[in-house]
Every structure is written in structure tokens, then in C-alpha cells.
Enzyme design. Structure first.
Site, mmCIF file in Angstrom:
data_model
loop_
_atom_site.group_PDB
_atom_site.id
_atom_site.type_symbol
_atom_site.label_atom_id
_atom_site.label_comp_id
_atom_site.label_asym_id
_atom_site.label_seq_id
_atom_site.Cartn_x
_atom_site.Cartn_y
_atom_site.Cartn_z
ATOM 1 N N SER A 58 -11.289 10.592 -8.325
ATOM 2 C CA SER A 58 -10.286 11.335 -7.538
ATOM 3 C C SER A 58 -10.842 12.688 -7.123
ATOM 4 C CB SER A 58 -9.034 11.611 -8.353
ATOM 5 O OG SER A 58 -8.597 10.489 -8.999
ATOM 6 N N ARG A 93 -11.811 14.078 -3.269
ATOM 7 C CA ARG A 93 -11.193 15.291 -2.716
ATOM 8 C C ARG A 93 -12.265 16.320 -2.351
ATOM 9 N NH1 ARG A 93 -7.631 12.441 -5.427
ATOM 10 N NH2 ARG A 93 -5.395 12.770 -5.157
ATOM 11 N N ASP A 125 -16.217 3.311 -3.933
ATOM 12 C CA ASP A 125 -15.211 3.988 -3.117
ATOM 13 C C ASP A 125 -15.715 5.315 -2.537
ATOM 14 O OD1 ASP A 125 -13.396 2.012 -3.266
ATOM 15 O OD2 ASP A 125 -12.008 3.016 -4.631
ATOM 16 N N ASN A 130 -11.934 -1.392 0.067
ATOM 17 C CA ASN A 130 -10.591 -1.443 -0.486
ATOM 18 C C ASN A 130 -10.200 -0.048 -0.996
ATOM 19 O OD1 ASN A 130 -8.261 -2.699 -1.114
ATOM 20 N ND2 ASN A 130 -9.043 -3.847 -2.860
ATOM 21 N N GLY A 160 -8.225 2.779 -0.908
ATOM 22 C CA GLY A 160 -6.938 3.254 -0.400
ATOM 23 C C GLY A 160 -6.881 4.768 -0.275
ATOM 24 N N SER A 162 3.386 6.817 -1.666
ATOM 25 C CA SER A 162 2.171 7.246 -2.336
ATOM 26 C C SER A 162 1.923 8.747 -2.178
ATOM 27 C CB SER A 162 0.995 6.473 -1.753
ATOM 28 O OG SER A 162 -0.186 7.032 -2.201
ATOM 29 N N SER A 163 1.566 9.383 -3.300
ATOM 30 C CA SER A 163 1.251 10.809 -3.241
ATOM 31 C C SER A 163 -0.025 11.036 -2.424
ATOM 32 C CB SER A 163 1.057 11.344 -4.655
ATOM 33 O OG SER A 163 -0.113 10.779 -5.214
ATOM 34 N N ASP A 180 -2.266 5.012 -12.714
ATOM 35 C CA ASP A 180 -3.520 4.287 -12.960
ATOM 36 C C ASP A 180 -3.676 3.899 -14.425
ATOM 37 O OD1 ASP A 180 -4.292 4.162 -10.390
ATOM 38 O OD2 ASP A 180 -5.755 5.802 -10.491
ATOM 39 N N GLU A 213 -4.555 -2.071 -5.372
ATOM 40 C CA GLU A 213 -5.564 -3.054 -4.981
ATOM 41 C C GLU A 213 -4.962 -4.453 -4.991
ATOM 42 O OE1 GLU A 213 -6.135 -0.432 -6.673
ATOM 43 O OE2 GLU A 213 -8.188 0.328 -6.413
ATOM 44 N N ARG A 239 -0.249 -4.830 -9.119
ATOM 45 C CA ARG A 239 -0.728 -4.705 -10.503
ATOM 46 C C ARG A 239 0.294 -5.135 -11.532
ATOM 47 N NH1 ARG A 239 -4.097 0.752 -10.438
ATOM 48 N NH2 ARG A 239 -6.045 -0.150 -9.744
ATOM 49 N N HIS A 298 -10.623 -3.442 -10.369
ATOM 50 C CA HIS A 298 -11.463 -2.892 -11.431
ATOM 51 C C HIS A 298 -10.684 -2.554 -12.696
ATOM 52 C CE1 HIS A 298 -10.531 1.335 -9.697
ATOM 53 N NE2 HIS A 298 -9.748 0.455 -9.134
ATOM 54 N N ARG A 299 -9.477 -1.999 -12.533
ATOM 55 C CA ARG A 299 -8.731 -1.565 -13.723
ATOM 56 C C ARG A 299 -8.256 -2.758 -14.554
ATOM 57 N NH1 ARG A 299 -9.382 3.395 -13.234
ATOM 58 N NH2 ARG A 299 -9.081 4.527 -11.300
ATOM 59 N N LYS A 327 -16.235 -0.693 -8.354
ATOM 60 C CA LYS A 327 -15.399 0.171 -7.523
ATOM 61 C C LYS A 327 -15.275 1.588 -8.092
ATOM 62 C CE LYS A 327 -10.700 0.113 -5.757
ATOM 63 N NZ LYS A 327 -10.862 0.675 -4.433
#
Ligand code: NAP
Length: 730
Positions: A327, A331, A353, A395, A397, A472-473, A615, A643, A646, A687-688, A713
């Protein structure tokens, strides 16, 4: 004297043959070089005359010359005659000799995954050059029945006659069934295309694709989802190349190194090729390689279709460094891309990603170089260049949403954004509507509110936008990130409760580091007009990636884990895991450097609200599966748009292990248990899901993870780090 080899075809700019052959020449210390020669069909005979005149020692032949070239050679061997296509030319003292090694490539690809076509019903799609070699291979391997389907039925019949196999028209392919399905058409080069539907795939147990770019074609992805053995086209490419090399030099090339080189190349080339169509592959080209991920190539490149997790009975302790935050890296990429001048991102996470985002930024004029864990980014000073490129975001997002906002500031013509099918299903309407309020010019190409889309130059200005808090934030973060470059600044009003608010905090933290303040008054965020300053930014360990290893003591009911580079004070929302683990009974020790989690006994089942840290959902699900009693996870309805869905995916897979679960609109109820049934876990390319179940596999017997490579990912070294946990406790 140097020998010259090469590949002829049209086009050949993306051929992987120069990568593997040049590497082999270098490794063996041979004075030889291999080039890529684009030859149009009408120039083929002239090119072959040139090969003789220049004394070129050997050639690979690719589309569209494999059949036509036969008439231009001095001699071809029996195999090439039987196949009716040549993919290898050897210059023997001025006489050109043709043969075919594609068929050996195909056979060895099967051999590598331990599948024998002998006695099997094999369905082959396509009747071109690749198909001829594959049919020949299947005949040699004693397949019981071979059926060819081709779009041009006449060609299928011709081929069938040559090899005494069956030919069916393409219209009938929906009824195809058998043991082995092989795609020898070129359908699949676009990541969203497949020659057949999933229903057809479900009728086979092994699926091979001769298309190798992308590495995981839609067909192979479907095969994995259906728990089939999936064989990628790079295996065939590798082994046909190995045979060519032996024929040209009489030497055995370094197969493992060649394999590593082409898999690495295709993973990076695919990202680049979409939006840098003019780039020709050369050694050393590609995205910057993060040295920390290099070691993990070895396992990655084997690309196992599945991985069995061995239980870890005698766990005592483990000490690890986990990769940096995805993340924060993404950013920081946006801030440094928008800044003027050069910024330095120290310890970025360059997994799939962020790499895709970086490639997309590069396509708009950002310059990037990498050395010693430092990514140097030269930004575009708030003005991305739009020059008609197509950018592929896989993928990713978060990266996509950030990129859409970023590119809306652009000048020039347009940029087209697309990704994997799943990304095209993830809505971006609230972001588009906010950006359009600010005068962005965005066109959705297929469906309003979804990718693929085109962003044209707009006249973006500042102002006020409203967004519902239950989406989504990432939309809010995306808007805030471009705020300083809007005339008069930007006000974002969030209506209702903001979900995943923690991620907005993370955005604000990074923006602050780059010199921009965000003012907050309850649900209103204000960014003043300004600019990001060029700066240095060090990325801390990823709290989400850390969550899997930090959970081990509770999953196993004993031992301690120490993560050295963890920052318990980071704004990363997933640091909340420490609080959750404590509630479950763990002892948490925050050290000057890193954090330690210790536990003994059976964890307590609790109720968790994860609206700020969604997550953590898969990690918490597997933790609750081991807890005493019924636990609840709530507050994350948007997990259904990740993804994968979930919530549904975790519920489905936990049930396979015998865990009782109940899906909620925004979460799940999980009844903990002490032991689990053996199961094959479908990872949905998520992945998670793969990483959380891998940790649960330390406790359960016979847990198999499908498509383990999806961890790429966010955490390419995950399997290697898991191995190190075993090693530290052996
Ligand atoms: P080719 O001789 O041009 O044959 C292409 C085949 O694809 C033909 O059967 C064609 O049908 C079919 N096709 C194309 N578009 C189609 C569509 N939209 N729907 C259904 N069928 C379609 O090419 P090739 O040499 O056989 O190569 C085929 C693929 O295999 C390429 O992607 C190539 O890169 C790959 N390949 C891989 C390896 C490897 O080592 N992995 C080796 C060789 C080739 P028609 O006959 O109706 O045109």
C-alpha cells in the site's frame, strides 16, 4: 570467429529465443550471438538466400514461415517431413538443413509435470504449425485417440488425414471431452480470451496451452480453478529451444538457467509489451528487479500447479523479515510520479502489483531506475503525458484506481486502461463520477462504470466532490492523491460512515511525507493546491503480509514469532492484527525494532470488526477456524468485490476442511475446531487466500494449495519464508 544464429518470423520482436540462446552461449563461453530477424512472408526466399550468403550458422523459424520455408531448404529430415513444418535450420557448410524440435518440446513439457499421454484421449485445438508438431508428439507418445478441432475445417481434415487422427469442425468444440486438452491456436494471447468455455475445460484432467504470453492464459486459469493439471506454453518453448541448441552446438545448454531467464522475461515482458509495443527484448531490459525478490525466483519458476503444506508439529520459534508494504509503495509511486524532479523510494515492494503500476506510470512519461534497493523516480510535475498508450494493470485494483485519477491530470491524446477479466468486473463508477465532476474526460469502452476505459485530456479543476462512505476507500485515496494539482485544491465529502478509513490514513501519511497536508474535519477532507516535493521515502514492512507469520503461534497453539522490520506504530490499518491477536490471548511484545507474538494453548474465539482493515479477513478466518468456540468477523461488505468474492471463497474453502461457517452480507461466522479434513484449496488467483490457508496447513494434514504462484501479487518470497520457518524448527 563469432557464430551468428537467429530467429526469423513476423513479428519476432517479442520472441524469447534470443533471451535463452544468448544466455546459453554466454554460460558455456561460446563465441556466438543470436538475433531476432523480422521477415515478412513475401521476403522469405530473399531472407533464406541472405542466410546462406552471410553464413548464418543456424535459425529458429516461427509464425508464419514454418511450412513455407520447407521449399527453400536444401534438405529436411524425416521428422520435419512427417510433421510438415520446420522450426529449426542448421547451416551445414552452406547447405541448409531443416528439422523440427517443437514436438520434443511438447513431449518434454508433459514429462516435466509427470503426465504421460499414452493411452489417453487427446483433444487438440488448432491445425497450424504448433498443432502439427503436437499431434506428431501425441502419436509418438501412443495417445489412444487424437481429435483435432479447427476453425477452418478443411485444414483440420488435411491434418487429420496426414496423421490418421480425427477431425471435427470448430462449431462442435463445445461438446469436446477427453483426458488431455491442448490449445494450439493463437487464442489466449489476449488475457481475456479462451478458445473454449470453462464447461469444456471441466471435462478434461490435464490442460496444456501452447500460448505462453501471458504465462497464465485464461484457459490455464480456468483449468486451475477447476483443479486440473495446467501446463503452460513456456515449457514447450524451453525444451524445443534446448533441442535446437544441442543440434547447433553439440552441447547441452544450462536448462535451469534458460528456464529462469524466459520465465522472468515473460513475467516482465507481458507487463511491458502492452504499452511499450516498440520495445525489443534485450538482455537486462525490463522492470527494475528488487534484489530482495531475486532469491525467490527459483521456486517461482517451477510454477507448480499445486503445493502440499506439511504440518509443522514441533514449532518453537521463528524470526523473519517480511517484504515492505505494498500500500505504501503504491502511494509513494503516485506521489513521486507527480512530483517534479527525482525522488528516492527506499526498500519499495516491487511485486506484481506495484510493478504494473510503475509500468503504467512509465507509459505516461515517468522515468524509473533501480539500484541497491532504491527506486529513483523522475516525476512529471503534475502533468502525465497521454500518448495513446494502452496500459495493463493485471488485477491491481488499488493501482488502477490511483492511476485513473492520476491520468485524468494528463495532457496529450489519451491513455487506455485495462486488466484481467476480474479487474474489469470491479466497479469504478463512484470514482469516475467524482472525476467527471472535476471535468475529467473518461470514456468506458464496454460498460459504463467499469474497465476497460480511456482517459482523454480534460481540463481538470478543483472543487468539491461527494462520495458515499460505503464504497472502496481507494476512490477517496485516489482523489486525495491528485488534490494538490487541482486549481483551488480539492474537498472530498464522505457521506455516511467511511469503510476502510485506515487506508485513507495511510494515504495521508505518505502525502505528508511528500510535503502535502490533508485537513480533516469529521467526514470532510481538504487538500490545498500545491505540489509534491521530490524527497526520500523509506517503506516499512507490510502489515498485511506480516499477518500470516504473526498468526503461526495461535494456529499451532504454541511458540513465538519475531518479525524484525515490523512497525507497530505505522498507520497501516492491518497493524490492528496485534490488537486482535491480543484479544485471542496472545502475548505481544513491541520491540525498538520489530514485534514478537507468543502464544500457548487454544485461542479464544472473538468478534472482530474489520471495516478499517478488510485485508485481514482471510488471516482472521483461519485463526477463528482454530479457536475455541464461535467467532464472528464483520464490517467488510466490499470484500465481495476484491480479487474474488473473498467472503464466499473463504467460506467455501473452510467448509472443505470440515469447518462450520455461515456467510454474512459483510462477514462470516466461523466455528473453531481442533482438527481438519484433508483438502485441496482453490485459491481463486487470490494471494491472501493462498497465504492464509498455507499457514493453516501447518496444523492440518493433507492440505494442498492450488496455484501457489498467486502469492506473487504481493509477497513473491512467501513460500521461501515459509520454508525458513520449517528450517528454523527442524
Ligand atoms: P498458425 O500456424 O498461424 O496457426 C494458428 C492456429 O490458430 C490455426 O489453427 C488457426 O485456425 C487458429 N486460430 C487463430 N485465431 C483463431 C480464432 N480466433 N478462433 C479459433 N481458432 C483460431 O500458428 P502456430 O504456429 O500453430 O502457433 C499457434 C500458437 O502456438 C501461437 O500462439 C504460438 O505462439 C504458439 N506456439 C507455441 C510454441 C511453444 O513452444 N510454446 C511453439 C509454437 C507455437 P485457422 O486454421 O482457422 O486459421
Amino acid at each position: 570467429m563469432y557464430k551468428v544464429y537467429g530467429i526469423i518470423g513476423y513479428p519476432v520482436s517479442h520472441s524469447l529465443s534470443p533471451v535463452m540462446h544468448n544466455l546459453a552461449f554466454r554460460e558455456l563461453g561460446l563465441k556466438a550471438v543470436y538475433g531476432a530477424f523480422p521477415v515478412k512472408p513475401e521476403d522469405l526466399s530473399q531472407a533464406i538466400r541472405g542466410v546462406k550468403a552471410l553464413g548464418i550458422s543456424g535459425l529458429s523459424v516461427t509464425i508464419p514461415h514454418k511450412v513455407e520455408v520447407i521449399n527453400l531448404l536444401d534438405e529436411i529430415d524425416e521428422k520435419a517431413k512427417e510433421i510438415g513444418a520446420v522450426n529449426t535450420i542448421i547451416n551445414r557448410e552452406g547447405r541448409l538443413f531443416g528439422t523440427n524440435t517443437d514436438w520434443i518440446g511438447a513431449l518434454k513439457a508433459f514429462e516435466e509435470v509427470g503426465v504421460s499421454p499414452s493411452g489417453k484421449r487427446v483433444v487438440i485445438l488448432g491445425a497450424g504449425g504448433a498443432s502439427l508438431a503436437i499431434i506428431y508428439a501425441m502419436v509418438r507418445a501412443c495417445a489412444k485417440e487424437i481429435i483435432v478441432y479447427n476453425r477452418t475445417f478443411e485444414k483440420a481434415k488435411e491434418v487429420a488425414e496426414r496423421f490418421s487422427v480425427l477431425a471435427y469442425p470448430w462449431e462442435d468444440v463445445y461438446d469436446a471431452y477427453g483426458d488431455i486438452l491442448i490449445n494450439a491456436t493463437s487464442v489466449g494471447l489476449k488475457s481475456f480470451d479462451s478458445p473454449v468455455a470453462k464447461e469444456v475445460v471441466s471435462r478434461f484432467s490435464v490442460v496444456m496451452d501452447s500460448v505462453y504470453m501471458p504465462l497464465e492464459t485464461k484457459l490455464l486459469a480456468m483449468a486451475k480453478e477447476e483443479n486440473k493439471i495446467a501446463i503452460d506454453g513456456l515449457k514447450m518453448l524451453l525444451y524445443q529451444g534446448v533441442e535446437q541448441f544441442k543440434l547447433w552446438t553439440g552441447l547441452m545448454p544450462p536448462v535451469d538457467k534458460m528456464r529462469e531467464a524466459i520465465y522472468r522475461e515473460v513475467l516482465t515482458l507481458y507487463c511491458h509489451s502492452v504499452h511499450h509495443p516498440t520495445v525489443t527484448p534485450t538482455e537486462g531490459r525490463g522492470l527494475p528487479e528488487n534484489p530482495s525478490t531475486k532469491k525467490s525466483q527459483a521456486w517461482r519458476l517451477t510454477l507448480l500447479p499445486e503445493k502440499e503444506i506439511k504440518p509443522l508439529r514441533d514449532f518453537k520459534r521463528a524470526r523473519l523479515r517480511v517484504p515492505s508494504s505494498k500500500s505504501l509503495t503504491q502511494r509513494a509511486l503516485i506521489c513521486s510520479a507527480l512530483a517534479a524532479g527525482k525522488s528516492r523510494i527506499i526498500n519499495p515492494l516491487l511485486s506484481e502489483d506495484p510493478r504494473l503500476l510503475l509500468s503504467a506510470l512509465e507509459a505516461t512519461g515517468v522515468k524509473a531506475s533501480f539500484s541497491e534497493n532504491n527506486l529513483i523516480i523522475e516525476g512529471v510535475a503534475g502533468r502525465p503525458k497521454l500518448s495513446g498508450e494502452k496500459v495493463y494493470l493485471g488485477n491491481n485494483g488499488t493501482g488502477t484506481r490511483f492511476f485513473i485519477a492520476y491520468a485524468s491530470l494528463g495532457q496529450g491524446s489519451f491513455v487506455e486502461v485495462f486488466g484481467k477479466e476480474r479487474l474489469h468486473e470491479r466497479p469504478v463508477a463512484p470514482l469516475l463520477s467524482a472525476l467527471r465532476t472535476l471535468s475529467a474526460n473518461i470514456e468506458c469502452l464496454e460498460r459504463e462504470g467499469y474497465l476497460p476505459l480511456r482517459i482523454y485530456e480534460g481540463k481538470l479543476k478543483g472543487g468539491k466532490v461527494r462520495l458515499p462512505g460505503n464504497v472502496s476507500s481507494q476512490f477517496i485515496s485516489a482523489l486525495l492523491l491528485i488534490g494538490p494539482y487541482l486549481s483551488g485544491g480539492l474537498t472530498v465529502e464522505v457521506e455516511g460512515e467511511l469503510l476502510s478509513a485506515g487506508y485513507v490514513e495511510t494515504t495521508i501519511e505518505v502525502m505528508k511525507h511528500f510535503g502535502v497536508d490533508v485537513e480533516r474535519v469529521s467526514g470532510v477532507f481538504r487538500v490545498k493546491e500545491g505540489f509534491y516535493k521530490e524527497t526520500e521515502y523509506e517503506v516499512p514492512a507490510d502489515a498485511s503480509s506480516s499477518s500470516y507469520f504473526l498468526s503461526i503461534p495461535l494456529i499451532l497453539g504454541k511458540g513465538e514469532v519475531y518479525i524484525e522490520n515490523y512497525s507497530a506504530t505505522s498507520t497501516q490499518p492491518d497493524v490492528a492484527l496485534l490488537t486482535f491477536l491480543k484479544e485471542m490471548g496472545a502475548k505481544i511484545e513491541v520491540l525498538p525494532l520489530g514485534v514478537k507474538v507468543a502464544f500457548e494453548g487454544r485461542p479464544k474465539a472473538c468478534e472482530f470488526n474489520i471495516s478499517d482493515c478488510p485485508d485481514l479477513f482471510p488471516t482472521l478466518c483461519v485463526l477463528l477456524a482454530c479457536a475455541q468456540g464461535k467467532g464472528i468477523i464483520r464490517g467488510a461488505p466490499h470484500l465481495r468485490y476484491k480479487e474474488t468474492d473473498r467472503i464466499r471463497a473463504m467460506a467455501t474453502e473452510l467448509k472443505k476442511l470440515g469447518v462450520e461457517v455461515e456467510e454474512l452480507p459483510d462477514g462470516i461466522v466461523v466455528e473453531g475446531r481442533e482438527d481438519f479434513k484433508p483438502a485441496r484449496i482453490n485459491t481463486y488467483d487470490d494471494h491472501r487466500i493462498a497465504m492464509s490457508f498455507a499457514i493453516l496447513g501447518l496444523r492440518s494434514i493433507g492440505l494442498i494449495i492450488n496455484n501457489p504462484a498467486c502469492v506473487e501479487k504481493s509477497y513473491p518470497e512467501f513460500w521461501e519464508h515459509l520454508e525458513s520457518v520449517y528450517a528454523q524448527n527442524s
